[in-house]
Design an enzyme around this catalytic site. Structure first.
Site: not given
Ligand code: APR
Length: 267
Positions: A112, A188, A193
């Site tokens: 972000e 994600f 990642e």
């Molecule tokens: N599509 C859209 N949004 C999503 C999805 C998806 N498939 N999966 C999760 N989210 C939203 C969640 O509601 C949350 O607000 O994305 C956010 C992050 O999800 P988490 O479960 O907290 O973590 P993660 O899925 O690992 O994503 C975070 O990815 O965004 C990148 O660099 C960022 O390292 C971070 C990681």
């Protein structure tokens, strides 16, 4: 008709595209370059209207559930930037603390804090086949369909961010959430990642497991899904280290809640 209406409203449960999204996007883009990040993460000058055109082209005039990650490739290619070494911070299940910890790119750089993530952060968008090509009344959520416009975007953004990391990286996870394990292969982080890190440039992943003050420590380094995480990191040829609430995190937590028992013990 009533049944159909109920179906439509439950599938399209999220708000529509953010009003004035074009202006917000372009304004953020100049703000990023000229003010907010211009000394912390300087980038070669990008043409913000051109970036909007590429972003818009990826999903507009498509059905909202028909947007593939590849649609955003041109945009991601144009907006991507190089990252300072040793500064990339990934997070999973813990947004606020991770961003307090990174401090807008000063301590660490999160997705972000990059132009790609900054421009889209907390926006909603989806396409429709008719003019104006975006749906301002309702968008599906990412669980409603596999090729949802913003999920495809964030998966591409995560992949691009991970590929740019250089040097040891940090991952912050939550060890106190009863509804979400600290590490999930389908997050994600797990899907895009970790597999996207360039192991010839990233020697190690330093995991920080956080525990909210007063909460039960459901998972700590060395147990639960952190064992799977360690295996997945080492299987890719990187070194794994893990800390539970290191001082740098405790101080942040205690600054917010100085009266907590753990904060008094730490004195
Ligand atoms: N599509 C859209 N949004 C999503 C999805 C998806 N498939 N999966 C999760 N989210 C939203 C969640 O509601 C949350 O607000 O994305 C956010 C992050 O999800 P988490 O479960 O907290 O973590 P993660 O899925 O690992 O994503 C975070 O990815 O965004 C990148 O660099 C960022 O390292 C971070 C990681």
């Amino acid at each position: 008709l009533l049944a159909a209406l109920v179906l439509v409203t439950s599938a399209a449960s999220r708000q529509g595209t953010t009003p004035n999204i074009k202006e917000v996007f372009i304004g953020r883009c100049w703000d990023y370059q000229e003010i907010r990040y211009n000394t912390i993460l300087p980038i070669e000058q990008k043409n913000c209207s051109h970036l909007w055109d590429l972003f818009f082209k990826a999903f507009s005039y498509h059905a909202p559930c028909d947007v593939r990650q590849v649609n955003y490739d041109q945009y991601l290619q144009e907006a991507k930037q190089s990252l300072p070494a040793n500064k990339a911070l990934f997070w999973s299940g813990i947004y606020n603390l991770a961003h307090q910890f990174s401090d807008n790119g000063i301590n660490y750089v999160t997705l972000e804090d990059t132009l790609i993530g900054y421009l889209a952060n907390s926006l909603t968008w989806c396409g429709q086949e008719n003019y104006p090509g975006m749906n301002f009344s309702a968008c599906p959520t990412w669980t409603d369909c596999p090729l949802e416009a913003s999920e495809s975007f964030w998966s591409g953004a995560s992949t691009t961010f991970a590929a740019a990391a250089i040097g040891p990286v940090v991952l912050m996870v939550d060890g106190s959430n009863p509804n979400k394990p600290a590490y999930r292969r389908d997050s994600f982080f797990g899907k895009y990642e970790l597999p996207g890190l360039n192991v010839s440039k990233v020697p190690s992943v330093q995991v920080i497991v956080t525990h909210a003050l007063g909460a039960v420590k459901l998972e700590v380094c060395g147990n639960g899904t952190l064992v799977t995480l360690q295996n997945d990191i080492e299987a890719r040829g990187m070194t794994y280290t893990c800390d539970d609430n290191p001082d740098s995190v405790m101080y942040l937590l205690c600054a917010e809640k100085p009266d907590c028992r753990e904060c008094k013990l730490a004195k």
